[in-house]
Design a protein around this motif. Structure first.
Motif: not given
Length: 115
Positions: A43-65
């Motif tokens: 039930n973790g979350i990174v809340g809705y916000h503006q990226a402070v710079s270009p960002q890349l998110l690489l999912i290594v394990s688990g799943e989410g939305l």
């Protein structure tokens, strides 16, 4: 928001130096880059916000939305990558937990390396 894959099927066989492995390219920068490992518990979350710079998110394990500025969520799992531009609103959440590598740099260009 752009979605990519960095799993084995998107890699290239490397045999140089008597090697035998598959390398999935991610990005290359000449400017500073911040690289971290993010752990979202159940039930973790990174809340809705503006990226402070270009960002890349690489999912290594688990799943989410993940979502961008639209309210449409996209499922992500190990081997998926998501990029957001500077200033782009976004959110990441999970019911079951996930681990991801986060790369932030003014010079991110995953389109050049991932398909």
């Amino acid at each position: 928001m752009k979605l990519f894959k960095f799993d084995k099927s998107n890699g290239k066989q490397i045999s140089k130096f008597n090697s035998d492995f598959i390398m999935s390219r991610i990005t290359q920068t000449t400017k500073a880059a911040h690289i971290g490992c993010m752990h979202l518990e159940e039930n973790g979350i990174v809340g809705y916000h503006q990226a402070v710079s270009p960002q890349l998110l690489l999912i290594v394990s688990g799943e989410g939305l993940v979502r961008g500025e639209q309210e449409e969520y996209f499922k992500v799992e190990a081997g998926d990558a998501v990029s957001w531009n500077k200033g782009e609103w976004h959110e990441t959440k999970t019911d079951t937990g996930l681990m991801a590598i986060v790369i932030e740099s003014e010079e991110l260009s995953p389109l050049m390396h991932m398909a």
